[in-house]
Design an enzyme around this catalytic site. Structure first.
Site, PDB file in Angstrom:
ATOM      1  CE  LYS A 125      12.859  13.960   1.573  1.00 48.22           C
ATOM      2  NZ  LYS A 125      11.994  13.818   0.402  1.00 48.22           N
ATOM      3  CG  ASP A 165      11.126  17.276   0.547  1.00 48.95           C
ATOM      4  OD1 ASP A 165      10.464  16.398  -0.018  1.00 48.95           O
ATOM      5  OD2 ASP A 165      10.774  17.767   1.637  1.00 48.95           O
TER       6      ASP A 165
HETATM    7  P1  NDP Z   1       7.770  23.546  -1.505  1.00 51.28           P
HETATM    8  O1  NDP Z   1       8.750  24.037  -0.531  1.00 51.28           O
HETATM    9  O2  NDP Z   1       7.919  23.908  -2.931  1.00 51.28           O
HETATM   10  O3  NDP Z   1       6.293  23.946  -1.058  1.00 51.28           O
HETATM   11  C1  NDP Z   1       5.751  23.554   0.155  1.00 51.28           C
HETATM   12  C2  NDP Z   1       4.414  24.259   0.293  1.00 51.28           C
HETATM   13  O4  NDP Z   1       3.741  23.767   1.437  1.00 51.28           O
HETATM   14  C3  NDP Z   1       4.552  25.768   0.477  1.00 51.28           C
HETATM   15  O5  NDP Z   1       3.459  26.381  -0.109  1.00 51.28           O
HETATM   16  C4  NDP Z   1       4.508  25.933   2.003  1.00 51.28           C
HETATM   17  O6  NDP Z   1       4.037  27.198   2.418  1.00 51.28           O
HETATM   18  C5  NDP Z   1       3.518  24.859   2.364  1.00 51.28           C
HETATM   19  N1  NDP Z   1       3.766  24.385   3.727  1.00 51.28           N
HETATM   20  C6  NDP Z   1       4.889  23.836   4.212  1.00 51.28           C
HETATM   21  N2  NDP Z   1       4.762  23.552   5.520  1.00 51.28           N
HETATM   22  C7  NDP Z   1       3.509  23.927   5.822  1.00 51.28           C
HETATM   23  C8  NDP Z   1       2.757  23.896   7.013  1.00 51.28           C
HETATM   24  N3  NDP Z   1       3.264  23.395   8.146  1.00 51.28           N
HETATM   25  N4  NDP Z   1       1.493  24.371   6.969  1.00 51.28           N
HETATM   26  C9  NDP Z   1       0.970  24.853   5.814  1.00 51.28           C
HETATM   27  N5  NDP Z   1       1.637  24.920   4.659  1.00 51.28           N
HETATM   28  C10 NDP Z   1       2.883  24.464   4.672  1.00 51.28           C
HETATM   29  O7  NDP Z   1       7.758  21.944  -1.334  1.00 51.28           O
HETATM   30  P2  NDP Z   1       7.275  20.843  -2.350  1.00 51.28           P
HETATM   31  O8  NDP Z   1       6.076  21.298  -3.088  1.00 51.28           O
HETATM   32  O9  NDP Z   1       8.443  20.367  -3.096  1.00 51.28           O
HETATM   33  O10 NDP Z   1       6.875  19.663  -1.333  1.00 51.28           O
HETATM   34  C11 NDP Z   1       5.565  19.562  -0.770  1.00 51.28           C
HETATM   35  C12 NDP Z   1       5.364  18.152  -0.254  1.00 51.28           C
HETATM   36  O11 NDP Z   1       5.532  17.206  -1.326  1.00 51.28           O
HETATM   37  C13 NDP Z   1       6.333  17.703   0.851  1.00 51.28           C
HETATM   38  O12 NDP Z   1       5.666  16.800   1.697  1.00 51.28           O
HETATM   39  C14 NDP Z   1       7.390  16.921   0.053  1.00 51.28           C
HETATM   40  O13 NDP Z   1       8.080  15.993   0.868  1.00 51.28           O
HETATM   41  C15 NDP Z   1       6.520  16.235  -0.979  1.00 51.28           C
HETATM   42  N6  NDP Z   1       7.201  15.771  -2.168  1.00 51.28           N
HETATM   43  C16 NDP Z   1       7.879  16.661  -2.971  1.00 51.28           C
HETATM   44  C17 NDP Z   1       8.478  16.202  -4.118  1.00 51.28           C
HETATM   45  C18 NDP Z   1       9.128  17.148  -5.089  1.00 51.28           C
HETATM   46  O14 NDP Z   1       9.456  16.696  -6.188  1.00 51.28           O
HETATM   47  N7  NDP Z   1       9.303  18.415  -4.772  1.00 51.28           N
HETATM   48  C19 NDP Z   1       8.510  14.762  -4.464  1.00 51.28           C
HETATM   49  C20 NDP Z   1       7.686  13.946  -3.604  1.00 51.28           C
HETATM   50  C21 NDP Z   1       7.106  14.446  -2.488  1.00 51.28           C
HETATM   51  P3  NDP Z   1       5.036  28.466   2.526  1.00 51.28           P
HETATM   52  O15 NDP Z   1       5.241  28.924   1.131  1.00 51.28           O
HETATM   53  O16 NDP Z   1       4.311  29.442   3.375  1.00 51.28           O
HETATM   54  O17 NDP Z   1       6.285  27.934   3.168  1.00 51.28           O
END
Ligand code: NDP
Length: 450
Positions: A125, A165
């Site tokens: 990571k 991510d």
């Molecule tokens: P994105 O950056 O696309 O989206 C993250 C989302 O979560 C955004 O809506 C963000 O809000 C919100 N968010 C982040 N931090 C917080 C917080 N502290 N409180 C509330 N909302 C929050 O990321 P992903 O969708 O890619 O990833 C989301 C999760 O999935 C992570 O844990 C990641 O590690 C996991 N994951 C992702 C993969 C992938 O293929 N992308 C694969 C496997 C796991 P805002 O828009 O306001 O920032």
């Protein structure tokens, strides 16, 4: 539940003791205790000591120039955790909260997740404390170029293949790839999640979210529960994972009624308007608050109005919950609310979104609980498909990738469920996933020697 005596035997530095890395390691040690107790070979080969210390952590400074011609400085990190099963593989996170502990937790989880897929990939990571919010496209490009100027020395298609991510989507991967190509004069498949026009696999953006739904469907079938069709589902997050969970749920006839971002939660009881969500979060990169302007019948719950241990999204009654935002976003209080409201299934789209206390509550109340390292493995599965396509200079169709993904997610679910049964914890997908993933990595480490 947590075996502290066992933990004392392992070399975890003080700075990690209260962090998410420790939390992730504790859960795994707790799950695999029966396996360790009945197989001396793992202690004989010091497998745990070797598994919880990364092969290496690379840390570097990233200098870049913002639109006001000011020099900005960030930290870049890559944790190459374990390559017993294949080249290091795991995403890059750009978020102001990123530090070594968070990346160690994510890298550690990635080792077992990748093992569960049955594909030849190790765990890693990386990321930076760079905050992409409010930055211009040009600034994002300049940061990505500066980040890759250092990172390129440590990665390669057979060595370490980063992906996206939080904060790193197709746009960022495109800029990172462009810089790598320029510096190395190669066209290697060194990053996954690339735009489709230059080597990205079909379905990589959809893979994690779709995979979560495929896993949940299989889990509900194995546990003799009703399918998701016609059922109310709640989802947190409004990023890549959340969006594609919602998309797949709509496709199979479920009713996803929520999404959330760091500003608050949207509740739309008629079902989330996917087109509007895409427009707000992906095209315009705005807050979710604007959703209510187009749908006045929906409700926005601002995050600041809630205590730290309770979240509006988990107050909504549902059949199935999908936490898809970030780590520790679903607390014990949230879990109790979901249970009281009759929730039957919880599937983790984000990495470790449920606190240990929340997981414990779900398991005690026989909620079908799909842990992240199994449920969200679809992203890395299609990332590996992208590596295969790049290596053989071929292209698979959307349907081909989707069918292969579904097949692997169902297999993971069955294997995790069977392992749980074999170790006397039927229905406990947390223990099943940890034991099954650990065995694969540990056996490879033993066979490879020290
Ligand atoms: P994105 O950056 O696309 O989206 C993250 C989302 O979560 C955004 O809506 C963000 O809000 C919100 N968010 C982040 N931090 C917080 C917080 N502290 N409180 C509330 N909302 C929050 O990321 P992903 O969708 O890619 O990833 C989301 C999760 O999935 C992570 O844990 C990641 O590690 C996991 N994951 C992702 C993969 C992938 O293929 N992308 C694969 C496997 C796991 P805002 O828009 O306001 O920032």
């Amino acid at each position: 539940m947590i075996n502290n005596n066992k933990l004392k035997d392992f070399t975890i530095s003080d700075s990690d003791v209260n962090g998410v890395f420790y939390q992730a390691v504790q859960e795994v040690i707790c799950s695999i205790s029966p396996l360790l107790n009945s197989n001396e070979i793992y202690a004989k080969h010091s497998i745990l000591d070797r598994l919880i210390i990364p092969d290496r952590i690379i840390k570097f400074r990233v200098n870049w120039i913002d639109d006001n011609q000011k020099i900005q400085v960030n930290t870049g990190i890559r944790v190459q955790f374990n390559n017993a099963l294949g080249p290091y593989k795991g995403g890059l996170r750009f978020h102001q909260s990123v530090n070594e502990g968070i990346l160690k937790f994510l890298g550690f989880e990635q080792i077992l997740k990748n093992a569960l897929t049955g594909l030849p990939i190790g765990g890693a990571k990386g990321g930076s404390d760079f905050n992409p919010k409010g930055k211009s496209d040009f600034e994002i490009m300049k940061f990505c170029s500066a980040f890759m100027t250092e990172l390129h020395k440590y990665i390669g298609p057979r060595k370490d293949v980063p992906a996206g991510d939080i904060g790193v989507g197709t746009r960022e991967i495109g800029y990172l790839f462009g810089e790598y190509k320029k510096i190395t004069s190669t066209y290697d498949g060194v990053l996954t999640g690339k735009p489709h026009m230059f080597g990205g696999s079909f379905m990589r953006p959809e893979a994690t979210g779709y995979g979560v739904v495929y896993f949940t469907q299989k889990m509900l079938e194995l546990e003799n529960k009703d399918s998701l069709k016609g059922k109310i589902c709640t989802i947190s997050g409004a990023g890549n994972v959340a969006l594609h969970v919602i998309e797949k749920l709509l496709e199979i006839g479920a009713i996803p009624v929520s999404c959330s971002d760091s500003n608050g939660t949207i509740y739309d009881k008629r079902g989330v308007d996917l087109k509007l969500l895409k427009e707000l979060k992906f095209e315009k990169r705005l807050s979710l608050e604007g959703y209510t302007l187009s749908h006045p019948e929906s409700t926005f719950f601002p995050a600041y109005k809630y205590a730290e241990d309770s979240h509006a999204v988990w107050d909504i009654e549902c059949y199935a919950a999908f936490p898809c935002a970030t780590q520790n976003e679903l607390t014990e209080v949230d879990a109790q609310t979901l249970i009281t409201n009759g929730c039957v299934s919880v599937s983790e789209g984000a990495n470790m979104p449920s606190t240990p206390e929340a997981i414990s509550a779900f398991l005690t109340h026989n909620i079908c609980f799909a842990p992240a390292k199994a449920a969200n493995a679809g992203g890395v599965v299609v990332s590996e498909f992208e590596m295969s396509q790049n290596a053989s200079m071929s292209r698979w169709s959307f349907e081909e990738v989707d069918n292969k993904l579904k097949d692997i997610m169902q297999k993971i679910c069955i294997e995790v469920s069977q392992t749980a049964k074999e170790y006397g914890v039927e229905g406990n997908y947390v223990d099943g996933a940890n034991i099954y993933g650990f065995k694969k990595v540990a056996d490879a480490m033993i066979a490879e020697g020290i």
